[in-house]
Design a protein around this motif. Structure first.
Motif, PDB file in Angstrom:
ATOM      1  N   GLY A 264      11.096   4.898  -3.458  1.00 42.34           N
ATOM      2  CA  GLY A 264      11.026   3.532  -3.884  1.00 42.34           C
ATOM      3  C   GLY A 264       9.932   3.319  -4.497  1.00 42.34           C
ATOM      4  O   GLY A 264       9.015   4.185  -5.031  1.00 42.34           O
ATOM      5  N   ILE A 265       9.678   1.879  -4.482  1.00 42.24           N
ATOM      6  CA  ILE A 265       8.473   1.314  -4.996  1.00 42.24           C
ATOM      7  C   ILE A 265       7.086   1.659  -4.403  1.00 42.24           C
ATOM      8  O   ILE A 265       5.925   2.204  -5.068  1.00 42.24           O
ATOM      9  N   GLY A 266       7.223   2.159  -3.267  1.00 41.66           N
ATOM     10  CA  GLY A 266       6.136   2.418  -2.354  1.00 41.66           C
ATOM     11  C   GLY A 266       5.711   3.977  -2.944  1.00 41.66           C
ATOM     12  O   GLY A 266       4.470   4.253  -3.081  1.00 41.66           O
ATOM     13  N   PHE A 267       6.593   5.014  -3.062  1.00 41.04           N
ATOM     14  CA  PHE A 267       6.152   6.144  -3.868  1.00 41.04           C
ATOM     15  C   PHE A 267       5.838   5.980  -5.142  1.00 41.04           C
ATOM     16  O   PHE A 267       4.895   6.726  -5.385  1.00 41.04           O
ATOM     17  N   VAL A 268       6.506   5.336  -5.784  1.00 40.79           N
ATOM     18  CA  VAL A 268       5.663   5.026  -7.414  1.00 40.79           C
ATOM     19  C   VAL A 268       4.154   4.605  -7.267  1.00 40.79           C
ATOM     20  O   VAL A 268       3.716   5.129  -7.948  1.00 40.79           O
ATOM     21  N   MET A 269       3.946   3.695  -6.535  1.00 40.31           N
ATOM     22  CA  MET A 269       2.735   3.330  -6.171  1.00 40.31           C
ATOM     23  C   MET A 269       1.753   4.217  -5.773  1.00 40.31           C
ATOM     24  O   MET A 269       0.504   4.590  -6.284  1.00 40.31           O
ATOM     25  N   ALA A 270       2.166   5.146  -4.712  1.00 44.36           N
ATOM     26  CA  ALA A 270       1.518   6.194  -4.151  1.00 44.36           C
ATOM     27  C   ALA A 270       1.129   7.130  -5.397  1.00 44.36           C
ATOM     28  O   ALA A 270      -0.017   7.579  -5.542  1.00 44.36           O
ATOM     29  N   ARG A 271       1.875   7.686  -5.976  1.00 44.95           N
ATOM     30  CA  ARG A 271       1.720   8.440  -7.164  1.00 44.95           C
ATOM     31  C   ARG A 271       0.677   7.644  -8.131  1.00 44.95           C
ATOM     32  O   ARG A 271      -0.325   8.386  -8.747  1.00 44.95           O
ATOM     33  N   GLY A 272       0.809   6.620  -8.561  1.00 44.94           N
ATOM     34  CA  GLY A 272      -0.033   5.921  -9.543  1.00 44.94           C
ATOM     35  C   GLY A 272      -1.489   5.807  -8.982  1.00 44.94           C
ATOM     36  O   GLY A 272      -2.455   6.007  -9.854  1.00 44.94           O
ATOM     37  N   LEU A 273      -1.477   5.654  -7.705  1.00 46.67           N
ATOM     38  CA  LEU A 273      -2.989   5.613  -6.957  1.00 46.67           C
ATOM     39  C   LEU A 273      -3.608   6.900  -7.108  1.00 46.67           C
ATOM     40  O   LEU A 273      -4.643   7.062  -7.450  1.00 46.67           O
ATOM     41  N   ALA A 274      -2.762   8.073  -6.731  1.00 43.82           N
ATOM     42  CA  ALA A 274      -3.134   9.154  -6.505  1.00 43.82           C
ATOM     43  C   ALA A 274      -3.645  10.005  -7.967  1.00 43.82           C
ATOM     44  O   ALA A 274      -4.601  10.457  -8.220  1.00 43.82           O
ATOM     45  N   GLU A 275      -3.017   9.267  -8.978  1.00 41.38           N
ATOM     46  CA  GLU A 275      -3.267   9.800 -10.475  1.00 41.38           C
ATOM     47  C   GLU A 275      -4.792   8.938 -10.831  1.00 41.38           C
ATOM     48  O   GLU A 275      -5.361   9.618 -11.672  1.00 41.38           O
ATOM     49  N   GLN A 276      -5.178   8.084 -10.239  1.00 42.97           N
ATOM     50  CA  GLN A 276      -6.420   7.365 -10.294  1.00 42.97           C
ATOM     51  C   GLN A 276      -7.395   7.893  -9.613  1.00 42.97           C
ATOM     52  O   GLN A 276      -8.523   7.376  -9.439  1.00 42.97           O
TER      53      GLN A 276
ATOM     54  N   ILE B 170     -13.928  -7.543   3.027  1.00 40.97           N
ATOM     55  CA  ILE B 170     -12.812  -7.096   3.065  1.00 40.97           C
ATOM     56  C   ILE B 170     -11.871  -8.009   2.074  1.00 40.97           C
ATOM     57  O   ILE B 170     -11.828  -9.158   2.519  1.00 40.97           O
ATOM     58  N   GLN B 171     -11.270  -7.437   1.354  1.00 35.98           N
ATOM     59  CA  GLN B 171     -10.527  -8.059   0.187  1.00 35.98           C
ATOM     60  C   GLN B 171      -8.910  -8.124   0.484  1.00 35.98           C
ATOM     61  O   GLN B 171      -8.567  -6.959   0.789  1.00 35.98           O
ATOM     62  N   VAL B 172      -8.233  -9.131   1.015  1.00 34.46           N
ATOM     63  CA  VAL B 172      -7.056  -9.090   1.276  1.00 34.46           C
ATOM     64  C   VAL B 172      -6.286  -9.944   0.266  1.00 34.46           C
ATOM     65  O   VAL B 172      -6.200 -11.222  -0.170  1.00 34.46           O
ATOM     66  N   ASN B 173      -5.099  -9.152  -0.421  1.00 29.81           N
ATOM     67  CA  ASN B 173      -4.600  -9.753  -1.875  1.00 29.81           C
ATOM     68  C   ASN B 173      -2.925  -9.535  -1.477  1.00 29.81           C
ATOM     69  O   ASN B 173      -2.682  -8.519  -0.782  1.00 29.81           O
ATOM     70  N   GLY B 174      -1.966  -9.813  -2.437  1.00 34.63           N
ATOM     71  CA  GLY B 174      -0.785  -9.727  -2.309  1.00 34.63           C
ATOM     72  C   GLY B 174      -0.278  -9.174  -3.732  1.00 34.63           C
ATOM     73  O   GLY B 174      -0.771  -9.924  -4.793  1.00 34.63           O
ATOM     74  N   ILE B 175       0.747  -8.508  -3.973  1.00 26.96           N
ATOM     75  CA  ILE B 175       1.446  -8.291  -5.165  1.00 26.96           C
ATOM     76  C   ILE B 175       3.083  -8.843  -4.874  1.00 26.96           C
ATOM     77  O   ILE B 175       3.378  -8.435  -3.894  1.00 26.96           O
ATOM     78  N   ALA B 176       3.258  -9.721  -5.660  1.00 22.35           N
ATOM     79  CA  ALA B 176       4.607 -10.311  -5.743  1.00 22.35           C
ATOM     80  C   ALA B 176       5.556  -9.732  -6.554  1.00 22.35           C
ATOM     81  O   ALA B 176       5.481 -10.152  -7.902  1.00 22.35           O
ATOM     82  N   PRO B 177       6.246  -8.582  -6.556  1.00 21.96           N
ATOM     83  CA  PRO B 177       7.167  -8.127  -7.696  1.00 21.96           C
ATOM     84  C   PRO B 177       8.477  -9.012  -7.956  1.00 21.96           C
ATOM     85  O   PRO B 177       8.747  -9.577  -6.997  1.00 21.96           O
ATOM     86  N   GLY B 178       8.821  -9.153  -9.385  1.00 24.01           N
ATOM     87  CA  GLY B 178      10.005  -9.701  -9.719  1.00 24.01           C
ATOM     88  C   GLY B 178      11.145  -8.802  -9.243  1.00 24.01           C
ATOM     89  O   GLY B 178      11.154  -8.190  -8.368  1.00 24.01           O
ATOM     90  N   TYR B 179      12.093  -8.690 -10.249  1.00 28.58           N
ATOM     91  CA  TYR B 179      13.193  -7.890  -9.937  1.00 28.58           C
ATOM     92  C   TYR B 179      13.134  -6.781 -10.640  1.00 28.58           C
ATOM     93  O   TYR B 179      13.044  -6.501 -11.994  1.00 28.58           O
ATOM     94  N   PHE B 180      12.799  -5.538  -9.750  1.00 24.19           N
ATOM     95  CA  PHE B 180      12.617  -4.113 -10.192  1.00 24.19           C
ATOM     96  C   PHE B 180      13.892  -3.375  -9.745  1.00 24.19           C
ATOM     97  O   PHE B 180      14.603  -3.673  -8.794  1.00 24.19           O
ATOM     98  N   GLN B 181      13.961  -2.410 -10.695  1.00 25.94           N
ATOM     99  CA  GLN B 181      15.169  -1.452 -10.501  1.00 25.94           C
ATOM    100  C   GLN B 181      14.794  -0.351  -9.373  1.00 25.94           C
ATOM    101  O   GLN B 181      13.970   0.435  -9.755  1.00 25.94           O
ATOM    102  N   THR B 182      15.229  -0.573  -8.058  1.00 22.15           N
ATOM    103  CA  THR B 182      14.747   0.271  -7.021  1.00 22.15           C
ATOM    104  C   THR B 182      16.172   0.676  -6.257  1.00 22.15           C
ATOM    105  O   THR B 182      17.145  -0.037  -6.470  1.00 22.15           O
ATOM    106  N   PRO B 183      16.071   1.711  -5.244  1.00 20.71           N
ATOM    107  CA  PRO B 183      17.175   1.944  -4.514  1.00 20.71           C
ATOM    108  C   PRO B 183      17.873   0.628  -3.776  1.00 20.71           C
ATOM    109  O   PRO B 183      18.962   0.401  -3.418  1.00 20.71           O
ATOM    110  N   MET B 184      17.006  -0.373  -3.211  1.00 23.06           N
ATOM    111  CA  MET B 184      17.016  -1.454  -2.684  1.00 23.06           C
ATOM    112  C   MET B 184      17.787  -2.526  -3.526  1.00 23.06           C
ATOM    113  O   MET B 184      18.683  -3.265  -2.951  1.00 23.06           O
ATOM    114  N   THR B 185      17.579  -2.405  -4.842  1.00 20.72           N
ATOM    115  CA  THR B 185      18.269  -3.403  -5.777  1.00 20.72           C
ATOM    116  C   THR B 185      19.526  -2.844  -6.542  1.00 20.72           C
ATOM    117  O   THR B 185      19.979  -3.556  -7.374  1.00 20.72           O
TER     118      THR B 185
END
Length: 254
Positions: free
Chosen positions: A20-32, A181-196
């Protein structure tokens, strides 16, 4: 500017990142340039996710633990720090969803949602933050939701948990910012994932969503990567306690 968003040399743990979203973000972070640590509770799923990243030339590790199990979290974080290396960035992404009318919501399912989506964020953040405080640096990103601000039929416990994570993000900022230490949040809207997927397949709901969202469509998980990179990088060193909505404009519209 070339290094402002670079994640080279950064070690990033993402909970719930085997799919899901976690894996997509992991790949995107790895690409950087990030070295990522895939977390989940299913060994085969996590191994497959890590192998996909390794096959693409990225560095990926696995750490299996339930975010709501304090002893398991402590053991896993200790193992990561001792054998892989210090965690530079933590993404609290693990989450579950259950749907029932409020008056019929089973208590055991309420407890499951709160344990994973709220208490798990507290447990993992506390465990990782103690080590970040000692090093005087680190970043924590909590995955929140539209339901951090808005209610929705049949998912009241989920909204309650995500609203709590919003305030946990701000409270952690207040206490941890003095330690760099920086603590922030990401609030996704409606994304097409296995959960949705059930909602995606519901023609009536998808039609409502496209009319309700100024961008007039579902989000693609890859569109969260930019926010994830920003909040992991030097570019966000003075951004703290912020909730970044990635929602196609939904929260701005009446």
């Amino acid at each position: 500017m070339n290094t402002l968003f670079s994640l080279a040399g950064k070690r990033i743990l993402l909970t719930g990142s085997a799919q899901g979203i976690g894996f997509v973000m992991a790949r995107g972070l790895a690409e950087q340039g990030a070295e990522v640590i895939i977390n989940g509770t299913h060994a085969e799923r996590a191994e497959n996710a890590a192998m996909k990243l390794r096959d693409e030339g990225f560095t990926a590790h696995i750490s299996l633990f339930n975010v709501a199990d304090e002893a398991a979290v402590e053991q896993a974080i200790t193992q990561i720090e001792n054998h892989i290396g210090p965690i530079d960035v933590l993404f609290n992404n693990a989450g579950i969803q259950r749907r029932h009318p409020f008056t019929e919501f089973p208590l055991n399912e309420w407890n499951d949602i709160i344990a994973t989506n709220q208490t798990g964020v507290f447990i993992v953040s506390q465990c990782v933050a103690k080590r970040m405080v000692a090093r005087k640096k680190g970043k924590i990103v909590n995955i929140c939701s539209m339901q951090s601000e808005l209610g929705r039929d049949t998912i009241t416990p989920y909204a309650a948990a995500k609203g709590a994570v919003k305030m946990l993000t701000r409270g952690m900022c207040v206490e941890l910012a003095r330690h760099n230490i920086q603590v922030n949040g990401i609030a996704p809207g409606y994304f097409q994932t296995p959960m949705t997927q059930a909602l995606v397949d519901n023609a009536e709901f998808s039609e409502w969503l496209c009319k309700r969202t100024p961008a007039a469509r579902w989000g693609n998980p890859e569109e969260l990567v930019g926010a994830a990179v920003f909040l992991s990088s030097k570019a966000s060193d003075f951004v703290n306690g912020h909730l970044l909505f990635v929602d196609g404009g939904m929260l701005a519209a009446v």
